[in-house]
Structure formats: C-alpha cells, structure tokens
Design an enzyme around this catalytic site. Structure first.
Site, short mmCIF file in Angstrom:
data_model
loop_
_atom_site.label_atom_id
_atom_site.label_comp_id
_atom_site.label_asym_id
_atom_site.label_seq_id
_atom_site.Cartn_x
_atom_site.Cartn_y
_atom_site.Cartn_z
N SER A 40 -5.87 0.42 -10.55
CA SER A 40 -5.88 0.56 -9.09
C SER A 40 -4.67 1.37 -8.64
CB SER A 40 -5.92 -0.82 -8.42
OG SER A 40 -6.16 -0.70 -7.05
N ASN A 41 -4.34 1.32 -7.38
CA ASN A 41 -3.15 2.04 -6.88
C ASN A 41 -2.48 1.20 -5.80
OD1 ASN A 41 -4.30 2.81 -4.18
ND2 ASN A 41 -5.80 3.80 -5.52
N ARG A 42 -1.40 1.72 -5.26
CA ARG A 42 -0.55 0.92 -4.36
C ARG A 42 -0.97 0.95 -2.89
NH1 ARG A 42 3.83 -0.61 -7.18
NH2 ARG A 42 4.47 0.66 -8.95
#
Ligand code: CTP
Length: 401
Positions: A208-210
């Site tokens: 995923s990402n932030r």
C-alpha cells in the site's frame, strides 16, 4: 413557496438597520423558510427580540444562557443552519468575525457554523471606507463568505455615501438566488476518489502507500458545502466523517477502485482523482498465509494496474471536467504537465515531495494547479481544508470560463 423547509439563521448586530430585519424575517417565513434569529446584546437597542420572535415563531437568543439558567447550544445552532445571514453586520462585528473574536453568542454561532455565510454590512460611510474595515471585509470574502451591499444613500449620520444595509427585499432575493443556485448545483454531480489502495500479497499482507485520504475528504466536504451532489470512492482505511452526507463507497484494491469509479464516471460532471492508486498489483497473491519456514529471499511478481484517470481521459465528454493529482519528487512541473496532456485532463494538482508540510498523512499541503488552458497558480502551505477551498474556486473559474 420557494424556501419551504430551508433552515436560515439570521444574526443581527448593533446597527440602526436592525430595525429593517423584521421585514426580512417576514419575507422568509412567507416563502416557507424555517428562520431562527440570534442577536448581539447591542442590537436589541434597535429592534426587540420579541418582534423577531413573533415573526420567526421561534425563541430568539442573545445570551449563552436561557432565563432558566440552561445553556444555549451555539454549536447546535451553527450546525442547524443551511445558510447564516449576518444582517445588519456592523463594523465592530465584522472586525470580530474577521479575527475570530468570540465574545458573544452570535460570534460563537458564526465560528461553529459550517454552512455558507451571507453578510450585509451596515455602517457609516467613513467607517466603511476605513482601511481596517476594508481589510476585514476582504478577509471575510477570503473565507468564502458572500457580501451583499452596502449600498449608497442617505445614512443615519446625515452623510450620503456607501454604508447603507441592502434593503430587506434585496437581501431576500440574494437568499432566494442562493437556494435556487443550490438546486441547480445539486443536479451537478462530483466524483472524488481518495486514500490508498491495498494489493494483497497473501490473506494478511499487502502493498500500500501512505495516503490518508484527507485531501479528498476535504474536497468532498467543500463541494457538499456548496450544494453539489458528491460521491466519494474511498480507499482502504479511509473512514466516512460523520459530518459528510456524500454517497460513500469503500474499496480496497486498485481494481475495485477502478470498478467503483467507472460506475459513477458517466453520471459525474466533475471528477477528481485524489486517490493514491497502486500502479502495480501482485500477479498471483497467495491463497494461504506465506510461511517463513525454510524461505530465504523470494520474489514477488507485480503486474500493472489499470490507470483509472487515463481511462477516464479517453472516455471524457465535453461536459465533464477531469482533475488529476500528481505527487512528484523531481522535475515536478514537467512531469505534472506531461500527465495533464497524456491523461487528457482539464486540470492537475501538483504536490512536491520536496516541499516541507506537503504530501501524505499530514493536515497541510502545498500545491500548484496547472490547467489545460495553461493557467498556473502556486499556493502557499495551507491546511488541507483551505487547499480544498482553493481547488474548489479554481475549478469553479475553469468550469464557468
Ligand atoms: N491514477 C489512477 N490510476 C492509477 C494510478 C494513478 O487513476 N492506476 C491517478 C491518481 O489518482 C492521480 C494521477 O493518476 O490523480 C497521478 O498519479 P501518480 O501516481 O502521480 O502518477 P502516475 O501516472 O501513476 O505516474 P508515476 O507513478 O510514474 O509518477
């Protein structure tokens, strides 16, 4: 009746023009509106609370406590209103509103209200023309409030010039215009994607990402505030805020986000892809949890996801306005302009990872907007809620250009 059930809160401040407010209340009630009135203490020198109570058919408040000692909930009043009209707005109250001073019930209601605000200034000519009042009014406009008047004419002091509160009929027509404009906008649909996607490695792990979704949610509430019908497609972990009425579709993967966005895309007039969609997914996620036993280094094979924004760019009609985001770490503007062209966007919002306070997981952002017609505006570091208001205004200008 064009205002049936509309909840309008009128804030009356200390000015001789307060004696005209009963007429405004009468006109609104006649048109079916629900009206409540909050007064500053000094305004009752010019109009009685009893008059406004009889005409609005509601109790009129001016103190933080009812006569029986119970508390007047200013937050509830602020949230109740669909439109807050401050009329008349004296120079003193305008100065306090511009600077967040909150020393009476009306100012607390003003600070608690989330609805649009219409302000009808009323004061003597020189007070109106004074630099400080002009500056304060500009500040109120920069908060997104609308001014009506003042008009020119005979003033209580005997002077002639600007400072007269707009006549109640004019304020009434502005209120009517606001609600009819809202109805038209309600027919306008906005699709906003936000937050991260998750691509499963196995049943418990993912890539995923932030992204937090905060920018997209701030945009959703800004559009909602101005009457648009909003649909949010929210990525993994983004919760629907209690204050948002928007249709809210929660998705997890890039492929689910694609499906959900494409379902709403043909119906939407404005589309804003603020989501941080994964560019790659795991080609073959494991059905069972990967065990570490006996495993040393191993490789995950990634395959590209569909670029949702590019697909939208290919299918976009002339009636649709398509907005993308670009988060860049180098050659920021060049990359953003390339994305704008390649994805056939109307506008792109650029964040740079090199700007302190911009990007993921924080409440602030620093953006540059570049439009298809080569307009470029760079904004200072602001709260994401303020950034949303800048993006909203830019889109409005472009859509109506
Ligand atoms: N986007 C999308 N679908 C994807 C990837 C991105 O719709 N699969 C959208 C994002 O929502 C954003 C815009 O494309 O509005 C730009 O995303 P960004 O990640 O900055 O750019 P990419 O085109 O993915 O290019 P790169 O990662 O190489 O910078």
């Amino acid at each position: 009746m064009q205002l049936t059930g509309k909840r309008i809160l009128i804030g009356v401040t200390g000015s001789i023009a307060a004696c005209k407010i009963p007429e405004l209340v009468r006109l609104l009630i006649k048109e079916g509106a629900e009206v409540r009135v909050v007064m500053t203490p000094s305004s009752s020198d010019f109009v009685t609370p009893q008059t406004l109570s009889v005409l609005s058919r509601q109790a009129v408040y001016s103190k933080f406590y009812h006569p029986d000692g119970s508390w007047v909930n200013h937050v509830e009043l602020g949230l109740w209103a669909e439109l807050l009209v401050i009329a008349p707005a004296s120079a003193h109250s305008i100065a306090k509103m511009a600077n967040g001073i909150c020393d009476n019930l009306l100012l607390s209601v003003y600070l608690s209200a989330r609805c649009p605000v219409l302000i009808a200034p009323a004061m003597d000519m020189d007070m109106f023309l004074h630099h400080s009042t002009q500056r304060n009014l500009k500040m109120l406009v920069s908060y997104g409030h609308q001014l009506t008047g003042p008009s020119k004419g005979e003033l209580a002091s005997g002077l002639e010039g600007p400072g007269r509160m707009e006549e109640p009929e004019i304020i009434f027509s502005k209120i009517l215009q606001y609600f009819t404009g809202l109805q038209k906008k309600r027919k306008k649909k906005v699709l906003i994607s936000c937050g991260p996607t998750r691509e499963a490695i196995d049943p418990v792990r993912f890539i995923s990402n932030r992204s937090s979704g905060k920018m997209g949610l701030a945009l959703a509430s800004e559009f909602e505030k101005y009457g648009y019908s909003v649909t949010v497609v929210a990525g993994a972990g983004v919760e629907k805020p209690a204050s948002l009425n928007a249709e809210f579709i929660s998705v997890e993967t890039a492929s689910q986000m694609y499906q959900a966005c494409m379902n709403f895309f043909p119906l939407s007039n404005i589309i804003i892809m603020a989501a941080a969609v994964a560019d790659y997914t795991i080609l073959e996620p494991e059905k069972n949890k990967i065990k570490k036993e006996g495993k040393k280094a191993f490789q995950l094979t990634l395959s590209p996801t569909v670029d949702i924004l590019s697909e939208m760019g290919k299918r976009k009609t002339r009636q649709q306005f398509l907005v993308g985001f670009a988060l860049e770490s180098n050659n920021e503007e060049k990359n953003a302009v390339r994305k704008l062209k390649e994805k056939n966007l109307d506008m792109i919002v650029l964040n740079s990872l090199n700007d302190k306070g911009a990007g993921f997981e924080i409440d602030t952002n620093k953006i540059t907007i570049i439009s298809r017609n080569k307009k470029k505006v760079s904004f200072s570091l602001k709260l994401k809620t303020e950034v949303a208001s800048d993006i909203f205004s830019f889109i409005q200008q472009q859509v109506h250009a």
